[in-house]
Write an enzyme that holds these catalytic residues in place. Structure first.
Site, PDB file in Angstrom:
ATOM      1  N   ARG A 204      57.734  48.364  54.754  1.00  0.00           N
ATOM      2  CA  ARG A 204      58.056  48.849  53.486  1.00  0.00           C
ATOM      3  C   ARG A 204      58.625  49.994  54.696  1.00  0.00           C
ATOM      4  O   ARG A 204      59.560  50.372  53.619  1.00  0.00           O
ATOM      5  CB  ARG A 204      56.208  49.119  53.741  1.00  0.00           C
ATOM      6  CG  ARG A 204      56.270  50.628  52.464  1.00  0.00           C
ATOM      7  CD  ARG A 204      55.673  51.846  53.706  1.00  0.00           C
ATOM      8  NE  ARG A 204      55.561  52.748  52.462  1.00  0.00           N
ATOM      9  CZ  ARG A 204      55.387  53.905  52.805  1.00  0.00           C
ATOM     10  NH1 ARG A 204      54.577  53.988  53.680  1.00  0.00           N
ATOM     11  NH2 ARG A 204      54.951  54.968  51.996  1.00  0.00           N
ATOM     12  N   SER A 219      54.748  51.603  47.945  1.00  0.00           N
ATOM     13  CA  SER A 219      53.253  52.087  48.581  1.00  0.00           C
ATOM     14  C   SER A 219      53.131  50.677  49.588  1.00  0.00           C
ATOM     15  O   SER A 219      53.633  49.963  49.256  1.00  0.00           O
ATOM     16  CB  SER A 219      52.439  52.767  48.047  1.00  0.00           C
ATOM     17  OG  SER A 219      51.496  51.710  47.104  1.00  0.00           O
ATOM     18  N   ASP A 262      42.045  56.308  39.245  1.00  0.00           N
ATOM     19  CA  ASP A 262      41.285  58.134  39.069  1.00  0.00           C
ATOM     20  C   ASP A 262      42.562  58.542  37.777  1.00  0.00           C
ATOM     21  O   ASP A 262      43.296  58.970  38.734  1.00  0.00           O
ATOM     22  CB  ASP A 262      41.326  58.871  40.459  1.00  0.00           C
ATOM     23  CG  ASP A 262      40.639  59.869  40.527  1.00  0.00           C
ATOM     24  OD1 ASP A 262      39.824  59.450  38.542  1.00  0.00           O
ATOM     25  OD2 ASP A 262      40.627  60.608  40.646  1.00  0.00           O
ATOM     26  N   ASN A 313      42.261  50.425  46.212  1.00  0.00           N
ATOM     27  CA  ASN A 313      42.551  51.666  46.982  1.00  0.00           C
ATOM     28  C   ASN A 313      41.555  52.771  47.808  1.00  0.00           C
ATOM     29  O   ASN A 313      42.364  53.947  47.064  1.00  0.00           O
ATOM     30  CB  ASN A 313      43.928  50.940  46.893  1.00  0.00           C
ATOM     31  CG  ASN A 313      44.694  51.992  49.207  1.00  0.00           C
ATOM     32  OD1 ASN A 313      43.649  52.608  49.535  1.00  0.00           O
ATOM     33  ND2 ASN A 313      45.786  52.041  48.104  1.00  0.00           N
ATOM     34  N   GLY A 337      40.312  50.175  52.689  1.00  0.00           N
ATOM     35  CA  GLY A 337      40.287  52.022  53.482  1.00  0.00           C
ATOM     36  C   GLY A 337      41.271  52.321  54.305  1.00  0.00           C
ATOM     37  O   GLY A 337      42.353  51.826  53.805  1.00  0.00           O
ATOM     38  N   HIS A 365      27.258  35.737  43.569  1.00  0.00           N
ATOM     39  CA  HIS A 365      27.007  35.297  45.183  1.00  0.00           C
ATOM     40  C   HIS A 365      26.451  33.850  43.398  1.00  0.00           C
ATOM     41  O   HIS A 365      26.212  33.050  44.108  1.00  0.00           O
ATOM     42  CB  HIS A 365      25.321  35.371  45.263  1.00  0.00           C
ATOM     43  CG  HIS A 365      25.698  35.006  46.652  1.00  0.00           C
ATOM     44  ND1 HIS A 365      25.698  33.664  47.279  1.00  0.00           N
ATOM     45  CD2 HIS A 365      24.658  35.344  48.500  1.00  0.00           C
ATOM     46  CE1 HIS A 365      25.899  33.602  48.240  1.00  0.00           C
ATOM     47  NE2 HIS A 365      25.350  34.647  48.739  1.00  0.00           N
ATOM     48  N   ASP A 369      30.038  31.730  47.415  1.00  0.00           N
ATOM     49  CA  ASP A 369      29.238  31.247  48.795  1.00  0.00           C
ATOM     50  C   ASP A 369      30.041  32.113  49.018  1.00  0.00           C
ATOM     51  O   ASP A 369      31.356  32.697  49.324  1.00  0.00           O
ATOM     52  CB  ASP A 369      28.757  30.499  49.087  1.00  0.00           C
ATOM     53  CG  ASP A 369      30.119  28.826  49.084  1.00  0.00           C
ATOM     54  OD1 ASP A 369      30.941  29.461  49.696  1.00  0.00           O
ATOM     55  OD2 ASP A 369      29.783  27.744  48.765  1.00  0.00           O
TER      56      ASP A 369
END
Length: 394
Positions: A204, A219, A262, A313, A337, A365, A369
Protein backbone atom coordinates in the site's frame (compact mmCIF):
# COMPACT_ATOMS: atom_id res chain seq x y z
CA UNK A 1 -35.71 17.93 5.14
CA UNK A 2 -33.86 20.42 2.92
CA UNK A 3 -35.98 22.67 0.74
CA UNK A 4 -35.17 24.43 -2.53
CA UNK A 5 -38.25 26.67 -2.78
CA UNK A 6 -40.18 29.22 -0.75
CA UNK A 7 -43.68 30.75 -1.04
CA UNK A 8 -43.88 32.99 -4.10
CA UNK A 9 -41.35 31.02 -6.16
CA UNK A 10 -42.31 29.78 -9.59
CA UNK A 11 -41.50 26.16 -10.47
CA UNK A 12 -41.62 24.07 -13.62
CA UNK A 13 -42.06 20.35 -14.03
CA UNK A 14 -39.08 18.37 -12.70
CA UNK A 15 -37.68 21.34 -10.72
CA UNK A 16 -36.33 20.32 -7.31
CA UNK A 17 -38.80 20.99 -4.49
CA UNK A 18 -37.08 19.55 -1.45
CA UNK A 19 -34.79 16.79 -0.21
CA UNK A 20 -36.36 14.33 2.22
CA UNK A 21 -34.35 11.91 4.33
CA UNK A 22 -36.08 8.69 5.27
CA UNK A 23 -34.81 5.98 7.61
CA UNK A 24 -32.61 4.57 4.87
CA UNK A 25 -31.75 7.20 2.30
CA UNK A 26 -32.04 10.78 1.03
CA UNK A 27 -34.51 11.43 -1.82
CA UNK A 28 -35.00 14.61 -3.85
CA UNK A 29 -38.66 15.34 -4.63
CA UNK A 30 -39.37 17.24 -7.86
CA UNK A 31 -42.43 19.14 -9.06
CA UNK A 32 -44.93 17.45 -11.35
CA UNK A 33 -46.44 20.78 -12.40
CA UNK A 34 -45.74 24.32 -13.64
CA UNK A 35 -47.00 26.87 -11.16
CA UNK A 36 -46.54 29.18 -8.19
CA UNK A 37 -45.58 28.00 -4.70
CA UNK A 38 -48.40 29.17 -2.41
CA UNK A 39 -47.55 27.59 0.93
CA UNK A 40 -45.07 25.24 2.63
CA UNK A 41 -46.40 22.93 5.32
CA UNK A 42 -43.10 21.93 6.91
CA UNK A 43 -39.97 23.73 8.01
CA UNK A 44 -36.42 22.47 7.45
CA UNK A 45 -35.62 19.48 9.74
CA UNK A 46 -39.27 18.92 10.67
CA UNK A 47 -40.63 15.39 10.35
CA UNK A 48 -43.02 15.04 7.40
CA UNK A 49 -45.52 12.22 7.88
CA UNK A 50 -46.20 9.84 5.00
CA UNK A 51 -49.31 10.85 3.05
CA UNK A 52 -49.49 14.42 4.36
CA UNK A 53 -49.11 17.52 2.19
CA UNK A 54 -45.68 19.03 1.78
CA UNK A 55 -46.73 22.23 -0.02
CA UNK A 56 -49.36 23.89 -2.22
CA UNK A 57 -48.88 24.88 -5.86
CA UNK A 58 -51.16 27.20 -7.87
CA UNK A 59 -51.18 25.68 -11.34
CA UNK A 60 -50.49 27.53 -14.56
CA UNK A 61 -53.05 27.24 -17.35
CA UNK A 62 -54.37 23.75 -17.97
CA UNK A 63 -51.69 21.75 -16.16
CA UNK A 64 -54.45 19.72 -14.62
CA UNK A 65 -55.33 18.22 -18.02
CA UNK A 66 -58.32 20.47 -18.34
CA UNK A 67 -59.61 19.81 -14.81
CA UNK A 68 -60.31 22.75 -12.51
CA UNK A 69 -58.72 21.54 -9.26
CA UNK A 70 -60.35 23.23 -6.26
CA UNK A 71 -60.24 22.94 -2.49
CA UNK A 72 -63.40 23.76 -0.60
CA UNK A 73 -64.19 24.60 2.99
CA UNK A 74 -67.97 24.17 3.10
CA UNK A 75 -68.02 25.59 -0.45
CA UNK A 76 -66.68 28.95 0.82
CA UNK A 77 -63.18 28.67 -0.61
CA UNK A 78 -62.56 28.65 -4.37
CA UNK A 79 -58.88 28.20 -5.19
CA UNK A 80 -57.01 26.64 -8.09
CA UNK A 81 -54.41 25.11 -5.84
CA UNK A 82 -53.22 21.57 -5.89
CA UNK A 83 -51.31 19.82 -3.13
CA UNK A 84 -48.10 17.97 -3.83
CA UNK A 85 -47.79 14.86 -1.71
CA UNK A 86 -45.64 11.77 -1.59
CA UNK A 87 -46.87 8.52 -0.09
CA UNK A 88 -44.96 5.25 0.15
CA UNK A 89 -45.93 3.10 -2.83
CA UNK A 90 -48.54 5.65 -3.99
CA UNK A 91 -48.03 8.71 -6.18
CA UNK A 92 -51.76 9.58 -6.14
CA UNK A 93 -52.59 13.28 -5.66
CA UNK A 94 -53.80 14.36 -2.23
CA UNK A 95 -55.99 17.42 -1.73
CA UNK A 96 -55.24 19.90 1.06
CA UNK A 97 -58.12 19.87 3.54
CA UNK A 98 -59.01 22.84 5.74
CA UNK A 99 -59.75 22.73 9.46
CA UNK A 100 -63.40 21.92 8.70
CA UNK A 101 -62.74 19.81 5.64
CA UNK A 102 -63.44 16.17 4.98
CA UNK A 103 -60.22 14.70 6.39
CA UNK A 104 -61.39 11.61 8.28
CA UNK A 105 -58.05 10.89 9.97
CA UNK A 106 -56.86 13.05 12.83
CA UNK A 107 -53.39 14.55 12.40
CA UNK A 108 -50.92 13.43 15.03
CA UNK A 109 -47.34 12.17 15.34
CA UNK A 110 -46.67 8.42 15.73
CA UNK A 111 -45.78 9.00 19.39
CA UNK A 112 -49.15 10.65 20.05
CA UNK A 113 -50.99 7.89 18.19
CA UNK A 114 -49.20 5.31 20.34
CA UNK A 115 -50.31 7.05 23.55
CA UNK A 116 -53.87 7.17 22.21
CA UNK A 117 -53.78 3.48 21.29
CA UNK A 118 -52.38 2.46 24.68
CA UNK A 119 -55.23 4.31 26.40
CA UNK A 120 -57.96 3.22 23.94
CA UNK A 121 -58.60 6.81 22.86
CA UNK A 122 -60.13 7.74 19.51
CA UNK A 123 -58.16 10.77 18.31
CA UNK A 124 -61.33 12.21 16.78
CA UNK A 125 -62.70 12.58 20.30
CA UNK A 126 -59.74 14.68 21.44
CA UNK A 127 -59.88 18.47 21.29
CA UNK A 128 -56.84 19.45 19.21
CA UNK A 129 -54.85 22.63 19.82
CA UNK A 130 -51.95 22.09 17.43
CA UNK A 131 -51.32 23.91 14.19
CA UNK A 132 -53.75 22.89 11.46
CA UNK A 133 -55.80 20.80 13.86
CA UNK A 134 -52.92 18.53 14.87
CA UNK A 135 -53.47 16.55 18.08
CA UNK A 136 -50.63 17.18 20.53
CA UNK A 137 -49.37 15.11 23.43
CA UNK A 138 -50.75 17.76 25.78
CA UNK A 139 -54.18 17.33 24.19
CA UNK A 140 -54.12 13.60 24.98
CA UNK A 141 -53.08 14.26 28.58
CA UNK A 142 -55.84 16.85 28.96
CA UNK A 143 -58.33 14.36 27.56
CA UNK A 144 -57.20 11.80 30.14
CA UNK A 145 -57.55 14.39 32.90
CA UNK A 146 -53.84 14.20 33.75
CA UNK A 147 -53.35 17.93 33.19
CA UNK A 148 -55.86 20.77 33.24
CA UNK A 149 -57.49 21.67 29.91
CA UNK A 150 -56.08 25.18 30.22
CA UNK A 151 -52.63 23.69 29.93
CA UNK A 152 -53.36 22.15 26.53
CA UNK A 153 -51.73 23.84 23.57
CA UNK A 154 -48.64 24.68 25.62
CA UNK A 155 -45.41 22.71 25.70
CA UNK A 156 -44.99 20.74 28.88
CA UNK A 157 -41.98 22.21 30.65
CA UNK A 158 -39.33 19.96 32.07
CA UNK A 159 -38.79 20.08 35.79
CA UNK A 160 -36.18 22.75 36.57
CA UNK A 161 -33.91 20.17 38.13
CA UNK A 162 -34.09 17.76 35.17
CA UNK A 163 -32.14 19.71 32.55
CA UNK A 164 -33.06 17.08 29.95
CA UNK A 165 -32.64 17.53 26.21
CA UNK A 166 -34.94 15.31 24.15
CA UNK A 167 -33.24 14.10 20.94
CA UNK A 168 -35.58 12.24 18.55
CA UNK A 169 -34.27 9.14 16.83
CA UNK A 170 -34.45 9.68 13.09
CA UNK A 171 -32.62 9.17 9.83
CA UNK A 172 -30.03 6.40 9.69
CA UNK A 173 -30.24 5.91 13.46
CA UNK A 174 -33.91 5.02 13.18
CA UNK A 175 -33.11 2.36 10.60
CA UNK A 176 -30.37 1.03 12.88
CA UNK A 177 -32.93 0.75 15.69
CA UNK A 178 -35.09 -1.51 13.53
CA UNK A 179 -32.21 -3.60 12.21
CA UNK A 180 -30.57 -4.16 15.59
CA UNK A 181 -33.92 -5.14 17.11
CA UNK A 182 -34.16 -7.87 14.46
CA UNK A 183 -30.57 -8.90 15.19
CA UNK A 184 -31.47 -9.82 18.77
CA UNK A 185 -33.25 -12.92 17.48
CA UNK A 186 -30.04 -14.26 15.87
CA UNK A 187 -27.91 -16.72 17.90
CA UNK A 188 -24.49 -15.18 17.32
CA UNK A 189 -21.15 -16.87 17.80
CA UNK A 190 -17.81 -15.10 17.51
CA UNK A 191 -14.57 -16.36 15.95
CA UNK A 192 -11.51 -14.15 16.51
CA UNK A 193 -7.92 -14.14 15.26
CA UNK A 194 -5.08 -11.75 14.55
CA UNK A 195 -3.40 -10.94 11.26
CA UNK A 196 0.07 -9.63 10.34
CA UNK A 197 -0.25 -6.81 7.80
CA UNK A 198 3.45 -5.97 7.39
CA UNK A 199 3.64 -6.99 3.74
CA UNK A 200 0.24 -5.51 2.94
CA UNK A 201 1.29 -2.13 4.34
CA UNK A 202 4.45 -2.25 2.23
CA UNK A 203 2.36 -2.80 -0.92
CA UNK A 204 0.00 0.00 0.00
CA UNK A 205 2.76 2.46 0.91
CA UNK A 206 4.48 1.92 -2.45
CA UNK A 207 1.51 3.26 -4.41
CA UNK A 208 -0.57 5.45 -2.08
CA UNK A 209 1.23 8.72 -2.95
CA UNK A 210 0.94 8.08 -6.68
CA UNK A 211 -2.76 7.28 -6.37
CA UNK A 212 -3.36 10.33 -4.20
CA UNK A 213 -2.16 12.48 -7.10
CA UNK A 214 -4.90 10.81 -9.14
CA UNK A 215 -7.49 11.70 -6.51
CA UNK A 216 -7.71 8.23 -4.97
CA UNK A 217 -7.23 7.70 -1.24
CA UNK A 218 -5.91 4.17 -0.66
CA UNK A 219 -6.31 2.70 2.81
CA UNK A 220 -6.02 -0.92 3.88
CA UNK A 221 -9.78 -1.35 3.60
CA UNK A 222 -9.91 -2.06 -0.18
CA UNK A 223 -7.45 -4.93 0.38
CA UNK A 224 -9.60 -6.27 3.24
CA UNK A 225 -12.70 -6.05 1.03
CA UNK A 226 -11.04 -7.90 -1.85
CA UNK A 227 -9.67 -10.55 0.51
CA UNK A 228 -13.20 -11.05 1.85
CA UNK A 229 -14.46 -11.57 -1.68
CA UNK A 230 -11.66 -14.02 -2.57
CA UNK A 231 -12.45 -16.04 0.56
CA UNK A 232 -16.17 -16.04 -0.34
CA UNK A 233 -15.26 -17.67 -3.66
CA UNK A 234 -13.92 -20.63 -1.67
CA UNK A 235 -16.71 -20.64 0.97
CA UNK A 236 -19.75 -19.36 -0.98
CA UNK A 237 -22.36 -20.34 1.63
CA UNK A 238 -21.19 -17.43 3.81
CA UNK A 239 -22.40 -15.01 1.12
CA UNK A 240 -26.05 -15.77 1.83
CA UNK A 241 -29.35 -14.47 3.11
CA UNK A 242 -31.33 -16.54 5.57
CA UNK A 243 -34.92 -17.35 4.61
CA UNK A 244 -36.23 -18.10 8.09
CA UNK A 245 -39.74 -18.96 6.96
CA UNK A 246 -38.55 -21.74 4.66
CA UNK A 247 -35.44 -22.56 6.72
CA UNK A 248 -33.24 -22.12 3.67
CA UNK A 249 -30.23 -20.13 2.51
CA UNK A 250 -30.28 -17.88 -0.55
CA UNK A 251 -26.68 -18.08 -1.76
CA UNK A 252 -25.70 -15.03 -3.84
CA UNK A 253 -23.26 -15.12 -6.75
CA UNK A 254 -22.57 -11.39 -6.50
CA UNK A 255 -20.40 -10.20 -3.64
CA UNK A 256 -22.14 -6.97 -2.54
CA UNK A 257 -19.95 -6.19 0.44
CA UNK A 258 -21.27 -3.65 2.93
CA UNK A 259 -18.93 -1.22 4.72
CA UNK A 260 -20.09 0.20 8.06
CA UNK A 261 -19.67 4.00 8.07
CA UNK A 262 -20.08 6.65 10.71
CA UNK A 263 -22.02 9.65 9.33
CA UNK A 264 -23.37 12.86 10.88
CA UNK A 265 -26.76 11.13 11.05
CA UNK A 266 -25.56 7.86 12.52
CA UNK A 267 -24.25 4.47 11.43
CA UNK A 268 -25.01 3.37 7.89
CA UNK A 269 -23.82 0.37 5.86
CA UNK A 270 -23.67 1.02 2.10
CA UNK A 271 -22.23 -1.68 -0.11
CA UNK A 272 -19.73 -2.04 -2.93
CA UNK A 273 -21.44 -4.16 -5.55
CA UNK A 274 -19.90 -7.06 -7.48
CA UNK A 275 -16.58 -6.97 -5.66
CA UNK A 276 -15.70 -10.29 -7.27
CA UNK A 277 -15.31 -8.41 -10.58
CA UNK A 278 -13.34 -5.43 -9.22
CA UNK A 279 -9.64 -4.86 -8.67
CA UNK A 280 -8.13 -3.03 -5.68
CA UNK A 281 -8.09 0.36 -7.43
CA UNK A 282 -11.73 0.07 -8.50
CA UNK A 283 -12.73 -0.89 -4.97
CA UNK A 284 -10.80 2.10 -3.59
CA UNK A 285 -12.58 4.50 -5.98
CA UNK A 286 -15.97 3.12 -5.02
CA UNK A 287 -15.14 3.28 -1.32
CA UNK A 288 -14.04 6.93 -1.72
CA UNK A 289 -17.35 7.73 -3.43
CA UNK A 290 -19.41 6.19 -0.64
CA UNK A 291 -17.34 7.94 2.01
CA UNK A 292 -17.94 11.34 0.41
CA UNK A 293 -21.69 10.69 0.25
CA UNK A 294 -21.61 9.50 3.86
CA UNK A 295 -20.11 12.80 5.02
CA UNK A 296 -23.17 14.55 3.55
CA UNK A 297 -25.67 11.89 4.73
CA UNK A 298 -26.62 11.54 1.07
CA UNK A 299 -26.09 7.83 0.44
CA UNK A 300 -28.70 6.56 -2.02
CA UNK A 301 -31.10 3.71 -1.47
CA UNK A 302 -29.40 1.75 -4.25
CA UNK A 303 -26.08 1.92 -2.38
CA UNK A 304 -27.80 0.54 0.72
CA UNK A 305 -29.74 -2.26 -0.98
CA UNK A 306 -28.92 -5.94 -1.52
CA UNK A 307 -25.90 -6.20 0.77
CA UNK A 308 -24.82 -9.84 0.98
CA UNK A 309 -21.90 -9.64 3.45
CA UNK A 310 -20.62 -6.86 5.71
CA UNK A 311 -17.36 -5.55 7.15
CA UNK A 312 -16.64 -2.98 9.85
CA UNK A 313 -13.35 -1.22 10.54
CA UNK A 314 -13.37 0.05 14.12
CA UNK A 315 -9.64 0.68 13.83
CA UNK A 316 -10.25 4.04 12.15
CA UNK A 317 -11.62 5.38 15.45
CA UNK A 318 -8.96 3.68 17.56
CA UNK A 319 -10.75 0.49 18.53
CA UNK A 320 -8.85 -2.77 18.96
CA UNK A 321 -11.47 -5.47 19.63
CA UNK A 322 -15.20 -5.72 19.04
CA UNK A 323 -17.95 -8.29 18.64
CA UNK A 324 -19.85 -7.23 15.50
CA UNK A 325 -23.61 -7.67 15.17
CA UNK A 326 -25.07 -9.46 12.14
CA UNK A 327 -27.30 -7.41 9.83
CA UNK A 328 -30.24 -9.65 8.84
CA UNK A 329 -30.94 -11.31 6.47
CA UNK A 330 -27.14 -11.72 6.16
CA UNK A 331 -25.55 -14.56 8.14
CA UNK A 332 -22.06 -13.21 8.92
CA UNK A 333 -20.08 -10.02 9.47
CA UNK A 334 -16.41 -9.19 10.12
CA UNK A 335 -14.78 -6.38 12.12
CA UNK A 336 -11.14 -5.24 12.20
CA UNK A 337 -9.26 -3.34 14.88
CA UNK A 338 -6.51 -0.77 14.60
CA UNK A 339 -3.00 -1.68 13.44
CA UNK A 340 -0.67 -2.20 16.41
CA UNK A 341 3.09 -2.59 16.51
CA UNK A 342 3.61 -5.72 18.62
CA UNK A 343 6.52 -8.12 19.24
CA UNK A 344 6.22 -11.40 17.37
CA UNK A 345 8.53 -14.28 16.39
CA UNK A 346 9.63 -14.65 12.78
CA UNK A 347 10.25 -17.99 11.01
CA UNK A 348 13.73 -18.23 12.58
CA UNK A 349 12.55 -17.62 16.11
CA UNK A 350 13.75 -14.01 16.26
CA UNK A 351 11.62 -11.36 17.92
CA UNK A 352 10.52 -8.73 15.40
CA UNK A 353 8.18 -5.73 15.36
CA UNK A 354 5.00 -6.78 13.57
CA UNK A 355 2.00 -4.75 12.42
CA UNK A 356 -0.93 -6.69 13.87
CA UNK A 357 -4.68 -6.24 13.55
CA UNK A 358 -7.37 -8.20 15.34
CA UNK A 359 -10.25 -9.66 13.36
CA UNK A 360 -13.54 -10.93 14.73
CA UNK A 361 -16.23 -12.71 12.74
CA UNK A 362 -19.82 -13.03 13.95
CA UNK A 363 -21.94 -15.74 12.36
CA UNK A 364 -25.49 -17.04 12.67
CA UNK A 365 -25.04 -20.33 14.52
CA UNK A 366 -28.28 -21.71 13.12
CA UNK A 367 -26.68 -22.08 9.69
CA UNK A 368 -22.92 -21.59 10.18
CA UNK A 369 -20.74 -23.83 12.34
CA UNK A 370 -17.37 -23.00 13.89
CA UNK A 371 -15.35 -25.06 11.41
CA UNK A 372 -16.85 -23.23 8.42
CA UNK A 373 -16.20 -19.83 9.97
CA UNK A 374 -12.63 -20.79 10.88
CA UNK A 375 -12.02 -21.98 7.32
CA UNK A 376 -13.29 -18.70 5.94
CA UNK A 377 -11.23 -16.65 8.41
CA UNK A 378 -8.05 -18.55 7.56
CA UNK A 379 -8.60 -17.91 3.84
CA UNK A 380 -9.14 -14.21 4.43
CA UNK A 381 -6.03 -14.08 6.61
CA UNK A 382 -3.98 -15.91 3.97
CA UNK A 383 -4.84 -13.33 1.30
CA UNK A 384 -4.15 -10.40 3.63
CA UNK A 385 -0.79 -11.77 4.78
CA UNK A 386 0.18 -12.79 1.22
CA UNK A 387 -0.98 -9.86 -0.91
CA UNK A 388 0.81 -11.14 -4.02
CA UNK A 389 -1.73 -13.96 -4.29
CA UNK A 390 -4.54 -11.52 -3.58
CA UNK A 391 -3.49 -9.24 -6.42
CA UNK A 392 -2.79 -11.86 -9.07
CA UNK A 393 -5.95 -13.83 -8.37
CA UNK A 394 -4.27 -17.08 -7.37
Amino acid sequence: MHRYVKPGDRVSQFDNICEVQSDKASVTITSRYDGLIKALHYKVDEVALIGESLLEIELDGDNGNGRDEKISDNQQQQQTTKTESRQSGDSEEKKHVGQHGLEDKAMATPAVRRIAMENNINLKDVVSTGKGGRVLKEDILAHLGKISPSSAGKRVEEKPTANVTVVPIKGYSKHMWKTMTQSLSIPHFIYSDECNVNRLMDYRNEVKDSLKEQGVSLSLMPFFVKAASRALEKVPQINSWLDEENQALQVHENHNIGIAMDTPDGLVVPNIKNVQKLNILEIARELNRLQELGKKSAISLNDLSNTTFSLSNIGIIGGTYTKPVILPPQIAIGAFGKVQKLPRFDDKGNVIAASIISISWAADHRVVDGVTMAKYSNLWKYYVENPTFLLIGA
